[in-house]
Scaffold this motif. Sequence first.
Motif, PDB file in Angstrom:
ATOM      1  N   TRP A  44       0.931  -1.083  -0.081  1.00 28.46           N
ATOM      2  CA  TRP A  44       0.053   0.092  -0.189  1.00 28.46           C
ATOM      3  C   TRP A  44       1.162   0.982  -0.162  1.00 28.46           C
ATOM      4  CZ3 TRP A  44      -4.288  -1.294  -2.207  1.00 28.46           C
ATOM      5  CH2 TRP A  44      -4.389  -2.001  -1.957  1.00 28.46           C
ATOM      6  N   ALA A  45       1.885   1.399   0.656  1.00 26.67           N
ATOM      7  CA  ALA A  45       2.455   2.189   0.316  1.00 26.67           C
ATOM      8  C   ALA A  45       2.815   2.764  -1.468  1.00 26.67           C
ATOM      9  CB  ALA A  45       4.198   2.219   1.552  1.00 26.67           C
ATOM     10  N   LEU A  46       3.407   1.635  -1.962  1.00 33.76           N
ATOM     11  CA  LEU A  46       4.336   1.489  -3.049  1.00 33.76           C
ATOM     12  C   LEU A  46       2.726   2.030  -3.892  1.00 33.76           C
ATOM     13  CD1 LEU A  46       5.500  -1.799  -3.153  1.00 33.76           C
ATOM     14  CD2 LEU A  46       6.988   0.106  -3.412  1.00 33.76           C
ATOM     15  N   LEU A 171       9.299   0.570  -8.959  1.00 28.50           N
ATOM     16  CA  LEU A 171       8.929   0.343  -7.552  1.00 28.50           C
ATOM     17  C   LEU A 171       8.683  -1.486  -7.499  1.00 28.50           C
ATOM     18  CD1 LEU A 171       6.924   3.442  -6.232  1.00 28.50           C
ATOM     19  CD2 LEU A 171       9.359   2.682  -5.935  1.00 28.50           C
ATOM     20  N   ALA A 172       7.898  -1.812  -8.152  1.00 28.88           N
ATOM     21  CA  ALA A 172       7.736  -3.763  -7.576  1.00 28.88           C
ATOM     22  C   ALA A 172       9.244  -4.038  -8.022  1.00 28.88           C
ATOM     23  CB  ALA A 172       6.793  -4.222  -8.684  1.00 28.88           C
ATOM     24  N   ARG A 173       9.898  -3.854  -8.897  1.00 31.57           N
ATOM     25  CA  ARG A 173      11.182  -4.695  -8.907  1.00 31.57           C
ATOM     26  C   ARG A 173      11.896  -4.479  -7.668  1.00 31.57           C
ATOM     27  NH1 ARG A 173      12.300  -3.626 -15.047  1.00 31.57           N
ATOM     28  NH2 ARG A 173      10.563  -5.563 -15.983  1.00 31.57           N
ATOM     29  N   ARG A 174      12.103  -3.517  -7.142  1.00 30.32           N
ATOM     30  CA  ARG A 174      13.519  -2.587  -6.221  1.00 30.32           C
ATOM     31  C   ARG A 174      12.124  -3.603  -4.924  1.00 30.32           C
ATOM     32  NH1 ARG A 174      17.372   0.669  -6.584  1.00 30.32           N
ATOM     33  NH2 ARG A 174      17.215   1.321  -5.099  1.00 30.32           N
ATOM     34  N   ALA A 175      11.333  -3.223  -4.582  1.00 35.41           N
ATOM     35  CA  ALA A 175      10.836  -3.945  -3.354  1.00 35.41           C
ATOM     36  C   ALA A 175      10.098  -5.899  -3.567  1.00 35.41           C
ATOM     37  CB  ALA A 175       9.246  -3.202  -3.912  1.00 35.41           C
ATOM     38  N   GLY A 176      10.813  -5.833  -4.573  1.00 36.02           N
ATOM     39  CA  GLY A 176      11.135  -7.837  -4.508  1.00 36.02           C
ATOM     40  C   GLY A 176       9.786  -8.446  -4.509  1.00 36.02           C
ATOM     41  N   LEU A 177       8.605  -7.924  -5.804  1.00 39.61           N
ATOM     42  CA  LEU A 177       7.279  -8.434  -5.233  1.00 39.61           C
ATOM     43  C   LEU A 177       6.643  -9.423  -6.256  1.00 39.61           C
ATOM     44  CD1 LEU A 177       5.152  -4.959  -5.782  1.00 39.61           C
ATOM     45  CD2 LEU A 177       5.766  -5.985  -3.603  1.00 39.61           C
ATOM     46  N   THR A 178       5.509 -10.141  -6.081  1.00 40.99           N
ATOM     47  CA  THR A 178       5.411 -10.782  -7.457  1.00 40.99           C
ATOM     48  C   THR A 178       5.031 -10.302  -8.236  1.00 40.99           C
ATOM     49  OG1 THR A 178       2.886 -11.018  -6.153  1.00 40.99           O
ATOM     50  CG2 THR A 178       4.916 -12.356  -4.540  1.00 40.99           C
ATOM     51  N   PRO A 179       5.154 -11.535  -9.228  1.00 47.08           N
ATOM     52  CA  PRO A 179       3.941 -10.511 -10.835  1.00 47.08           C
ATOM     53  C   PRO A 179       3.304 -10.435 -10.950  1.00 47.08           C
ATOM     54  CG  PRO A 179       5.930 -13.157 -10.992  1.00 47.08           C
ATOM     55  CD  PRO A 179       5.769 -12.314  -9.324  1.00 47.08           C
ATOM     56  N   GLU A 180       2.426 -10.826 -10.076  1.00 48.38           N
ATOM     57  CA  GLU A 180       0.719 -10.883  -9.229  1.00 48.38           C
ATOM     58  C   GLU A 180       0.721  -8.706  -9.079  1.00 48.38           C
ATOM     59  OE1 GLU A 180       1.779 -13.727  -8.688  1.00 48.38           O
ATOM     60  OE2 GLU A 180       1.062 -15.143 -10.110  1.00 48.38           O
ATOM     61  N   GLN A 181       1.606  -8.788  -7.861  1.00 53.18           N
ATOM     62  CA  GLN A 181       1.343  -7.655  -7.363  1.00 53.18           C
ATOM     63  C   GLN A 181       2.201  -6.803  -7.921  1.00 53.18           C
ATOM     64  OE1 GLN A 181       3.225  -8.690  -4.367  1.00 53.18           O
ATOM     65  NE2 GLN A 181       1.690  -9.707  -2.579  1.00 53.18           N
TER      66      GLN A 181
END
Length: 189
Positions: A44-46, A171-181
Motif C-alpha cells: 500500500w505504501a508502494l 518500484l515493484a522490482r525494487r521491492a521484490g513483489l511477486t509477478p501478480e503484485q
Amino acid sequence: MTLLPQSLQARMAARRRRGSSDDPRATEQPNVPSRLADFPPHFWALVVLTGAGAGLGAIGFMALLHAVQHAAFGYHRGEYSVAAAHRSHLRRVVVLAVGGLVTGAALFGLRRVAGGTGGEPTRAVWMHTGDVQPLPTFASGAISEVSVGMGASIGREAAPQHAGAAVGAWLARRAGLTPEQRRVLIACG
C-alpha cells in the motif's frame, strides 16, 4: 422476447452456465489476492508512491508537450489549435514531416539500443504478456508527447499511462513483489 438469433442466444447461455468468456479480462486471475486485506502493508505504501510518481510523470510530460508545441508553432500564449491555424500550410506540413522523422528516428533508436519500447502497460496487465521495462517505457512516453506536440493525432493519454506504469514497474522490482503484485502495481500506475 429477444431479437438475437437462436444460435447466438444458445452460445451466450452456454457461456453463462460455464462461467466463461472470450475476454481474457473476465477470467479468474491466478494467485492474485481476492481481498484487499490479503496484500502486504508495504504494498500500500508502494501504491501511494506509484500514484505520486505517475502524477509527477504526467506533469513532466505535459510540460514537454507544451514546450514542443510552442517551439514547433512559435507562440507564447493562447490555444495550440489557434496558433497552429494561424501558421502557413507549409509550416504545418514541415512541422508534421519533422515530427515524423524525429519520432521515427527516436523509436528506431530506442528499439536498437533498448531492445524495444519497454512493453505495453495495458497488455502487460490484462493479457499477462510480460513485464514493463521502466526506462524504455518512460522514453516511449516522451517520444509520444513529442510526436503529439508536433501535430500527430495519436492522443495525449498514452504518455502519462506509460509514466505511471514505468514508476509502478520500477518500484515493484525494487521491492521484490511477486509477478501478480507487480501487475496490480503497474495497473495502479
